[in-house]
Design an enzyme around this catalytic site. Structure first.
Site, PDB file in Angstrom:
ATOM      1  N   PHE A  51      28.591 -50.084 -17.342  1.00 51.11           N
ATOM      2  CA  PHE A  51      27.845 -48.966 -16.777  1.00 51.11           C
ATOM      3  C   PHE A  51      28.184 -48.775 -15.308  1.00 51.11           C
ATOM      4  O   PHE A  51      28.317 -49.743 -14.556  1.00 51.11           O
ATOM      5  CB  PHE A  51      26.326 -49.219 -16.874  1.00 51.11           C
ATOM      6  CG  PHE A  51      25.833 -49.465 -18.265  1.00 51.11           C
ATOM      7  CD1 PHE A  51      25.472 -48.407 -19.081  1.00 51.11           C
ATOM      8  CD2 PHE A  51      25.724 -50.750 -18.762  1.00 51.11           C
ATOM      9  CE1 PHE A  51      25.004 -48.645 -20.377  1.00 51.11           C
ATOM     10  CE2 PHE A  51      25.258 -50.996 -20.043  1.00 51.11           C
ATOM     11  CZ  PHE A  51      24.901 -49.931 -20.847  1.00 51.11           C
ATOM     12  N   ASP A  52      28.324 -47.525 -14.904  1.00 55.77           N
ATOM     13  CA  ASP A  52      28.208 -47.186 -13.496  1.00 55.77           C
ATOM     14  C   ASP A  52      26.707 -47.258 -13.182  1.00 55.77           C
ATOM     15  O   ASP A  52      25.886 -47.106 -14.089  1.00 55.77           O
ATOM     16  CB  ASP A  52      28.754 -45.776 -13.271  1.00 55.77           C
ATOM     17  CG  ASP A  52      28.527 -45.301 -11.840  1.00 55.77           C
ATOM     18  OD1 ASP A  52      28.862 -46.051 -10.918  1.00 55.77           O
ATOM     19  OD2 ASP A  52      27.984 -44.190 -11.676  1.00 55.77           O
TER      20      ASP A  52
END
Length: 622
Positions: A310-311
């Protein structure tokens, strides 16, 4: 003539069925052999016509299709005067085709519903100020449109006047109406449930969010997975093999009826249709629930994912950070804040917006010689002063001294989970700001669902400082957390995980996420992200609804499982039928065709279960 016969295919099926029933009635009730025979002869000819035409068209393009096998079998049965078999086989084949078409139409219902929801007209403001109804194709960007209660929003736009509640289920899959006021964004295809609004057209036609959804889903349904491509190749060789097998058996056994029966029983209809119907139903379910799956190949890859990266900003967090802590060093605070606001006004970064919101009203100055330092911040000149705004790395690059007090403040801010924005004027640090973003509501529960669905590693890669990233990771129970990551660093880390044998999905929303979205086995974009991120990705979560991610993963796993079930059903039925005809006495052509058509219907109905898929409780249900 051929097109006429195809148009009347359903009527032909009905007539064949009536003729067969008449023949049976003549035989058992009237004991009339002549009427019995002619009823089945006419039924064979009627029913065989559309099948023979399809067989001829297939042979014209050098393809030995199922229709070819059935046509040969029917002609053979007719020649050996087995009229009951030829009539019943043609009827069952046509009736099976009718049921297939009906059930397949249902699997495509999601796309049909989307297309029907597309707006056709709009109330456009003309030069005299009056609103007139026009075709939606006549609306251009910048036009002012009126939307009344119960009407569909014709384009993507911005509310200029009025307020109301809009049902955005066609875009987000969420049925709860959303309140819209001045400056709110609205989407084509959504419905204004109450109120009246005027909007400015921002995106029209195929460029609207709704238009892109339809285009993406239609492209996805037309694409083929590896399994489908394999089955296409398999059936290309399998069908001629069945024909050769039946000829050999006929020659060696001198039993023409046995050879004809093998032709019928060996038809790979369920095998050919089983995988596509699963894919179409899975993609359709996703489209109705705010998840765009860009093709059948994506379903296969996503179902095997064991690592999701995930960002942070805009993905795990809301993406609307606010200044939480601030320390000034030196005097002239108002002047420094004016310089800072002037520089930040040049940027569209979320942290810049947070800084501007916190500063509020101030005196802006002309900014010159702006230089964006990748992964660092911005350096510019304001009123002859060199202003550097960014992270610690930028300060070091600019040779800005950070004394022990500053270093302690930096460490404290990072431990509190802040992203840092430092401001230096002419090489001297003036302001340290700590900016925090809120974690998306419900994300922790959604991540737990992903783990229960078989995801082993949950990783966050962010350009923020390590302290901020660690804080988010601890709160959400992530496996790994890495801060100070530039776009190329994220890509390199994904490559490293893939080299270790992990199947990686990346979830992001920004332009800087595009390389990672493209590199990962499955790229997942938040729907409110940039156009570049959405175009690069394989999966889009509409309206940036993170809760759709577990649904998407559960759906792809169920779809992949459904494909395997359909292949098992199709192959299993053919093997059982062939074994029965070779090693038993009860199997004949009519019974075989009935079972064959039932297997086709079974795989279609099995695939259609995916249209009702919902993620419930601890496990996914298909």
């Amino acid at each position: 003539m051929q097109s006429y016969i195809f148009r009347k295919k359903n009527q032909i099926t009905l007539i064949s069925g009536i003729l067969i029933l008449s023949g049976l009635f003549s035989h058992f009730a009237l004991e009339n052999a002549t009427l019995f025979t002619w009823s089945f002869i006419i039924a064979s000819v009627f029913g065989g016509a559309p099948i023979a035409i399809q067989a001829y068209q297939a042979l014209k393009v050098k393809v030995i299709s199922i229709d070819v096998l059935v046509t040969i079998a029917v002609i053979g049965a007719f020649l050996i005067q087995n009229y009951e078999e030829s009539a019943i086989v043609t009827f069952l084949f046509l009736f099976g085709s009718f049921l297939e078409q009906r059930t397949l139409n249902k699997t495509r219902s999601a796309i049909k519903e989307l297309t029907e929801m597309a707006p056709e007209s709009a109330l456009k403001q003309m030069e005299n100020g009056e609103f007139e109804e026009v075709e939606v194709d006549e609306v251009d960007e910048g036009d002012i449109l009126l939307v009344k209660t119960g009407a569909k929003v014709p384009v993507d736009g911005t509310v200029l006047t009025g307020k109301g509640h809009i049902n955005e289920a066609s875009i987000t899959g969420e049925s709860v109406p959303v309140s819209k006021t001045v400056d709110s964004e609205v989407f084509a295809g959504t419905i204004l449930e109450n109120g009246t609004i005027q909007i400015r057209a921002d995106r029209v036609g195929e460029d609207t969010t709704f238009g892109r959804i339809i285009e993406l889903v239609e492209e996805a349904q037309d694409s083929k997975s590896e399994a489908e491509r394999f089955i296409d190749r398999f059936s290309k060789y399998y069908t001629p093999a069945v024909l050769i097998l039946s000829l050999m058996i006929g020659l060696f056994s001198r039993d023409i009826e046995l050879a004809i029966t093998i032709l019928v029983l060996g038809c790979p209809g369920a095998l050919v249709i089983g995988v596509p119907v699963s894919n179409v139903a899975g993609i359709g379910n996703g489209a109705r629930n705010g998840v765009l799956l860009k093709g059948s190949e994506v379903i296969n890859d996503f179902s095997k994912v064991d690592t999701i990266v995930f960002d942070k900003t805009g993905t795990l967090t809301v993406g609307n950070p606010e200044v939480a802590e601030i320390v000034f060093y030196g005097a002239n605070r108002e002047e420094v804040l004016g310089y800072l606001a002037s520089v930040e006004r040049e940027s569209d970064h979320p942290l810049a917006k947070a800084v501007l919101q916190d500063i509020g009203g101030t005196t802006f100055s002309t900014v010159e010689e702006t230089e964006v330092v990748k992964g660092g911040g911005i350096v510019a000149k304001v009123k002859g002063h060199r202003i550097a705004v960014g992270n610690v790395a930028l300060m070091e690059k600019e040779n800005v001294a950070l004394n022990k007090n500053v270093q302690r403040d930096v460490e404290r801010f990072e431990q509190n989970g802040n992203s840092l924005v430092l401001t230096a004027v002419d090489g001297e640090l003036k302001v340290l700001m700590g900016i925090r973003d809120q974690i998306r509501p419900g994300v922790k529960q959604d991540l737990q669902k992903l783990k229960k669905l078989g995801v082993k590693n949950l990783v966050v890669l962010s350009g923020d400082n390590q302290g901020t990233v660690d804080l988010v990771a601890r709160e959400l129970g992530l496996t790994e957390a890495h801060g100070h990551m530039l776009p190329e660093g994220k890509s390199a880390y994904i490559e490293k995980m893939q080299a270790e044998g992990q199947i990686v999905a990346f979830v992001g929303d920004g332009v800087n996420d595009s390389p990672s979205l493209a590199l990962a086995n499955v790229g997942i974009a938040m729907g409110n992200g940039t156009d570049v991120a959405i175009e690069t990705s394989d999966v889009v979560l509409m309206n940036s609804d993170f809760s759709r991610l577990p649904h998407a993963l559960g759906l792809t796993k169920s779809t992949a499982s459904n494909m395997k079930q359909n292949i098992f059903i199709a192959v299993g039925v053919v093997l059982v039928l062939l074994a029965s005809v070779l090693f038993s006495e009860w199997m004949n052509m009519s019974i075989g065709m009935l079972v064959h058509e039932a297997s086709i219907l079974a795989v279609i109905l099995n695939g259609m279960r995916l249209l009702r898929f919902r993620l419930r409780g601890k496990n996914q249900n298909d």
